[in-house]
Design an enzyme around this catalytic site. Structure first.
Site, PDB file in Angstrom:
ATOM      1  N   HIS A   5     -25.476   3.095 -52.708  1.00 36.77           N
ATOM      2  CA  HIS A   5     -24.936   3.936 -53.794  1.00 36.77           C
ATOM      3  C   HIS A   5     -23.430   4.117 -53.618  1.00 36.77           C
ATOM      4  CE1 HIS A   5     -29.131   5.936 -53.591  1.00 36.77           C
ATOM      5  NE2 HIS A   5     -29.103   5.260 -54.718  1.00 36.77           N
ATOM      6  N   LYS A  20     -40.681  14.508 -60.421  1.00 36.55           N
ATOM      7  CA  LYS A  20     -40.666  13.809 -59.130  1.00 36.55           C
ATOM      8  C   LYS A  20     -40.649  14.886 -58.057  1.00 36.55           C
ATOM      9  CE  LYS A  20     -38.176   9.522 -60.193  1.00 36.55           C
ATOM     10  NZ  LYS A  20     -36.984   8.708 -59.861  1.00 36.55           N
ATOM     11  N   ARG A  78     -29.534  -4.567 -57.592  1.00 38.41           N
ATOM     12  CA  ARG A  78     -29.683  -5.134 -56.252  1.00 38.41           C
ATOM     13  C   ARG A  78     -30.229  -6.550 -56.316  1.00 38.41           C
ATOM     14  NH1 ARG A  78     -33.046  -0.133 -54.105  1.00 38.41           N
ATOM     15  NH2 ARG A  78     -33.860  -0.584 -56.159  1.00 38.41           N
ATOM     16  N   SER A 136     -33.278   4.384 -51.148  1.00 35.47           N
ATOM     17  CA  SER A 136     -33.468   5.719 -50.555  1.00 35.47           C
ATOM     18  C   SER A 136     -34.872   5.857 -49.983  1.00 35.47           C
ATOM     19  CB  SER A 136     -33.247   6.805 -51.612  1.00 35.47           C
ATOM     20  OG  SER A 136     -31.933   6.766 -52.094  1.00 35.47           O
TER      21      SER A 136
HETATM   22  O1  PNS Z   1     -31.939   6.372 -59.164  1.00 37.15           O
HETATM   23  P1  PNS Z   1     -33.005   6.282 -60.206  1.00 37.15           P
HETATM   24  O2  PNS Z   1     -34.109   7.248 -59.894  1.00 37.15           O
HETATM   25  O3  PNS Z   1     -33.481   4.882 -60.425  1.00 37.15           O
HETATM   26  O4  PNS Z   1     -32.314   6.786 -61.588  1.00 37.15           O
HETATM   27  C1  PNS Z   1     -33.048   6.814 -62.779  1.00 37.15           C
HETATM   28  C2  PNS Z   1     -32.306   7.564 -63.900  1.00 37.15           C
HETATM   29  C3  PNS Z   1     -31.844   8.928 -63.413  1.00 37.15           C
HETATM   30  C4  PNS Z   1     -31.086   6.763 -64.314  1.00 37.15           C
HETATM   31  C5  PNS Z   1     -33.268   7.693 -65.122  1.00 37.15           C
HETATM   32  O5  PNS Z   1     -34.510   8.176 -64.664  1.00 37.15           O
HETATM   33  C6  PNS Z   1     -32.758   8.634 -66.201  1.00 37.15           C
HETATM   34  O6  PNS Z   1     -31.799   8.334 -66.864  1.00 37.15           O
HETATM   35  N1  PNS Z   1     -33.425   9.802 -66.358  1.00 37.15           N
HETATM   36  C7  PNS Z   1     -33.034  10.810 -67.313  1.00 37.15           C
HETATM   37  C8  PNS Z   1     -34.040  10.929 -68.444  1.00 37.15           C
HETATM   38  C9  PNS Z   1     -33.750   9.905 -69.536  1.00 37.15           C
HETATM   39  O7  PNS Z   1     -32.680   9.861 -70.112  1.00 37.15           O
HETATM   40  N2  PNS Z   1     -34.771   9.070 -69.825  1.00 37.15           N
HETATM   41  C10 PNS Z   1     -34.687   8.077 -70.844  1.00 37.15           C
HETATM   42  C11 PNS Z   1     -34.073   6.783 -70.353  1.00 37.15           C
HETATM   43  S1  PNS Z   1     -35.115   5.475 -70.788  1.00 37.15           S
END
Ligand code: PNS
Length: 161
Positions: free
Chosen positions: A17, A41, A90, A128
């Site tokens: 990150h 989560k 990645r 993570s």
């Molecule tokens: O590090 P991660 O957990 O892969 O990040 C995922 C993240 C935070 C980018 C994604 O879950 C997100 O944007 N969540 C917010 C809710 C949202 O906007 N959902 C619709 C997107 S399809």
């Protein structure tokens, strides 16, 4: 002025990150690291802890700030008048999920684009979850996270925080 939002769970922030943060901060005028506060989560670290860890490791980067968010990412992006979402890629295994995320975001918020940085090869295997699993069994995580983060993970699994 180009403003980017780098969203994620960051539970906890890894060198992978951090590499994306440094490289995107060098491209953007301002980078907001957006930490997801998602009650569905069950993260190891609270959102406050994750935000504080990110503030700690980015304190030398003057154009980087850290904020928590909940709800839709695109709403956060618009509220902060940001131009783009930044995500790290990645390996090919990330691609399908990232494509779905970015396409969906563009349908629900036309104009909100996502740019991808490919992860430094050194960290292409890193996540993570893997770091937490190694730490849970007492393994050495010093190659994966900053020393201050490693200590916080150790303390968490030792029940000290
Ligand atoms: O590090 P991660 O957990 O892969 O990040 C995922 C993240 C935070 C980018 C994604 O879950 C997100 O944007 N969540 C917010 C809710 C949202 O906007 N959902 C619709 C997107 S399809």
């Amino acid at each position: 002025m180009a403003v980017g939002v780098y969203p994620g769970s960051f539970d906890p922030v890894t060198y992978g990150h951090f590499d994306i943060i440094q490289r995107s901060a060098a491209i953007m005028d301002r980078l907001i690291v957006a930490v997801l506060n998602n009650s569905s989560k069950s993260p190891l670290f609270s959102v406050e802890e994750r935000v504080n860890m990110l503030i700690d490791v980015t304190k030398h980067l003057p154009n980087v700030e850290v904020q928590a968010f909940d709800g839709l990412l695109v709403d956060f992006v618009r509220k902060n008048h940001a131009d783009v979402i930044v995500r790290g890629l990645r390996a090919v295994t990330d691609f399908e999920y990232e494509l779905q995320l970015s396409q969906t975001n563009r349908v629900i918020a036309p104009g909100v684009d996502t740019i991808f940085l490919t992860t430094n090869l050194k960290y292409s295997y890193l996540s993570s979850s893997i770091v937490k699993e190694i730490a849970m069994y007492g393994g050495d995580i010093s190659a994966f996270v900053h020393p201050s983060i490693a200590e916080k993970i150790r303390a968490k699994f030792a029940g000290e925080s």
